[in-house]
Design a protein around this motif. Sequence first.
Motif, PDB file in Angstrom:
ATOM      1  N   ASN A   1     -25.135  35.872 -16.069  1.00 17.72           N
ATOM      2  CA  ASN A   1     -26.259  36.509 -15.397  1.00 17.72           C
ATOM      3  C   ASN A   1     -27.475  36.668 -16.309  1.00 17.72           C
ATOM      4  O   ASN A   1     -28.330  37.512 -16.086  1.00 17.72           O
TER       5      ASN A   1
ATOM      6  N   ASP B   1     -33.695  38.849 -21.009  1.00 13.12           N
ATOM      7  CA  ASP B   1     -32.565  39.120 -21.906  1.00 13.12           C
ATOM      8  C   ASP B   1     -32.660  38.268 -23.170  1.00 13.12           C
ATOM      9  O   ASP B   1     -32.474  38.755 -24.285  1.00 13.12           O
TER      10      ASP B   1
ATOM     11  N   GLN C   1     -18.213  41.988 -21.194  1.00 12.67           N
ATOM     12  CA  GLN C   1     -18.186  41.699 -19.764  1.00 12.67           C
ATOM     13  C   GLN C   1     -17.279  40.526 -19.390  1.00 12.67           C
ATOM     14  O   GLN C   1     -17.204  40.151 -18.228  1.00 12.67           O
TER      15      GLN C   1
ATOM     16  N   ILE D   1     -34.122  38.074  -9.539  1.00 13.80           N
ATOM     17  CA  ILE D   1     -33.606  38.965 -10.577  1.00 13.80           C
ATOM     18  C   ILE D   1     -34.652  39.124 -11.688  1.00 13.80           C
ATOM     19  O   ILE D   1     -34.948  40.232 -12.116  1.00 13.80           O
TER      20      ILE D   1
ATOM     21  N   SER E   1     -24.213  47.522 -20.453  1.00 12.21           N
ATOM     22  CA  SER E   1     -23.954  46.257 -19.764  1.00 12.21           C
ATOM     23  C   SER E   1     -25.287  45.592 -19.461  1.00 12.21           C
ATOM     24  O   SER E   1     -26.330  46.256 -19.381  1.00 12.21           O
ATOM     25  N   TRP E   2     -25.236  44.292 -19.269  1.00 12.40           N
ATOM     26  CA  TRP E   2     -26.468  43.569 -18.931  1.00 12.40           C
ATOM     27  C   TRP E   2     -26.952  43.950 -17.537  1.00 12.40           C
ATOM     28  O   TRP E   2     -28.163  43.942 -17.278  1.00 12.40           O
ATOM     29  N   ASP E   3     -26.045  44.286 -16.635  1.00 18.05           N
ATOM     30  CA  ASP E   3     -26.484  44.741 -15.310  1.00 18.05           C
ATOM     31  C   ASP E   3     -27.321  46.017 -15.430  1.00 18.05           C
ATOM     32  O   ASP E   3     -28.325  46.184 -14.723  1.00 18.05           O
ATOM     33  N   LYS E   4     -26.928  46.908 -16.326  1.00 16.37           N
ATOM     34  CA  LYS E   4     -27.706  48.132 -16.521  1.00 16.37           C
ATOM     35  C   LYS E   4     -29.031  47.835 -17.213  1.00 16.37           C
ATOM     36  O   LYS E   4     -30.035  48.511 -16.959  1.00 16.37           O
TER      37      LYS E   4
ATOM     38  N   HIS F   1     -30.705  45.122 -16.666  1.00 21.09           N
ATOM     39  CA  HIS F   1     -31.519  44.618 -15.559  1.00 21.09           C
ATOM     40  C   HIS F   1     -32.008  45.758 -14.674  1.00 21.09           C
ATOM     41  O   HIS F   1     -33.137  45.722 -14.166  1.00 21.09           O
ATOM     42  N   ASP F   2     -31.171  46.765 -14.486  1.00 21.74           N
ATOM     43  CA  ASP F   2     -31.609  47.946 -13.727  1.00 21.74           C
ATOM     44  C   ASP F   2     -32.795  48.617 -14.417  1.00 21.74           C
ATOM     45  O   ASP F   2     -33.725  49.104 -13.756  1.00 21.74           O
TER      46      ASP F   2
ATOM     47  N   ASN G   1     -35.881  46.687 -13.732  1.00 27.68           N
ATOM     48  CA  ASN G   1     -36.331  46.953 -12.357  1.00 27.68           C
ATOM     49  C   ASN G   1     -36.991  48.319 -12.241  1.00 27.68           C
ATOM     50  O   ASN G   1     -37.944  48.485 -11.474  1.00 27.68           O
TER      51      ASN G   1
END
Length: 725
Positions: free
Chosen positions: A171, A176, A200, A444, A601-604, A606-607, A610
């Motif tokens: 992702n 990143d 991850q 994204i 985490s990378w999702d966080k 990205h959050d 955003n």
Amino acid sequence: MVSISNIQNSETLPPFYKDFLDNKRQLNLSEIEILKKCNKNSDSSWQNVWVDKDSFDPSLISCCEIYGFLVIGRLSNSTLKYHDLALEEGLYDSYLENVVIGDDCVVRNVRYLSNYKIGNRNILFNISEMSATVHAKFGNGILKDGEPESNRIWIGVGNENDGRAVLAFENMITADAYIWSKYRGDLVLQRRLFEITEKQFPKELNTFGLTGDDVVIKNMTLLKDAKIGDSTYIKGAFKLKNITILSSEEEPSQIGEGVEMVNGILGYASRVFYQAVAVRFVIGRNCQLKYGARLLNSILGDNSTVSCCEILNNLIFPFHEQHHNSSFLIASTVGGQSNIASGATIGSNHNSRAADGEMYAGRGFWPGLCSDFKHNSRFASFVLISKGSYQHELNITYPFSLIASNGPCEPITIIPAYAFMYNMYAVARNKAKFEKRDKRKIKIQNIETDPLAPDTIQEVEYALRRIIELTGNYLLSQKDRSALEAGSKDELYLVAKNFLHRNPDAEFGLVDKDSQKKYGAIVIKPVKAYRSYRRIIKYFAVRTLCDYCERNHKDRLTSEDIFKISEMPLFLSWVNVGGQIIPEIRLEQLFELIKEHRIDSWDKVHDYYNGCQEMYEEYKVAYALNLLEKLYSRPLSDFNRKIFDGIISDVLFANQDMYDATLVSRMKDFDDEFRMQTFRNAREMDAVLGGITDNEFILEMKQETSAFEKKVKTLFTELTSLSID
């Protein structure tokens, strides 16, 4: 690799395959007898085969060799079609070892298929080898249990010596890659980014290859350790190894003839065709790589197109165009919305005994035909470089400028604000052009496409200050009395600023020794550039304030609005983070959260991006107000009617000038005799080029120009009535 010669029941299956046995059963005796007639099996009892409980026709399996185990979903007397390819469902003329096959699939003439989970409605046709190892990583930069560190795959972006190398992950977006590759001096941050990447992914040696639903793979040579998303279409590829292909029904990806891709991630809705090669890579969403292009040790941002060229050790932000066989780009970080012309050879050329050099270019980087540069070099945003060989390091701090070479042992020439003065069509069209090219269904990576944004405006601010400082030096060299009488640098700065204001038609050149190593630069038309830069700052600020009013459903600013805006967070330094513009302080706050394990985490991550994007308009409006106050060296509450009238006049001029200059720029294609000379008459020219009055962008711009003019005229009316003349 799991190797099973005689499986009697599901209990002897590897644990990670047992989930695939729902609604499955083993063969009955009659089915075994039918299959034995025209198929081979390493298990003479045929207890290593599981089939759909409700729908299985053994006649749909023919001339196959089965080793290990085989799990088969629903098969029926139906035909699967994709374009002109139509094949009967079933398994034919194939070698199958430890394979799980979904419902309604075709597997025909696959010479070696091993350790794969095949999705539903797949067509696998004419494949030499399709296999996966239990330690497959699918292009992610991780290690499995027991593997040595030397097995890890790094992507050496930005520099050929791998000093900025990053680890790919499924992702990953360019933001990143930027924070990882850029901030190398923060060792704690670097360690944490490594840790959250490792975290991850599982370490167990239990992987198998995957294809999603509605995948078509035909006429290819080698597919190994690949994870292939839904609706992927692969035809005629040569080698796909250790990769993830991200694809969905909404955003399908394609790979075509002669392609070789090793160690990387291909983004959603991307297409790779015609002998293209990618090794150690991440390719973003909605990208194209084709016609023999070579992408090596590089990360390519969303909405980019690369053909015929070589790209090595680069981090490239979204909307990059490079189409020509004779161009290459090496050891660079490019801010996106860029275009590399034919013959441009941009690469580290071992120009010192130190490690290989590198280059950084802001948004809108556009080197001309047959340009070459010496690393290390740096370019501001939306710089246009004239054809030439630039044999000394460059540091171009003037955005929207034109750069020209005068030979190897001469100063370069810089025209600051060139785009505003002579090529407004390109500037004005930029935002709309890229918005139309953005075909991503799911976005994204946040991308700023407006050429006038905080990242570029802060560069304009710097360029303004630089022109004033150099003008002070010029006045001293000319023995100007006011300059000679200045008692300090600050006083000299004010003298130079007043000179630029009072002499709008002055013609002279400035010497900027810092723009080129050894020989410096001559900055021409500095007064026009100064006026253009100031006007564009006002335009940006007023437009941002107009947008604020529109969001709040009002047509003018009030004192209450100014108070609210003044209470908003004010950020003065901005960073282009993979295409998204983020205040530098907010980026530093992200780093602290990562280092404190509060973002893990990378999702966080990205959050967090955003969250910054959600506040972007608020950040911009506070910056816009501050810009106006800095231009006039006082708070907006102290602006008088004359200042407001001057701002409105300049902004309206800039607004109309944008449209007029755009029209004039475009008209050159229609009224220049030399451009018309290949056409027999105007009718033929219109048929080939289209008429100027039919240009959709210009028609839209005319309407927007008129609408913005109305907004500007009412924006300050209430504040003007309260101001002191």
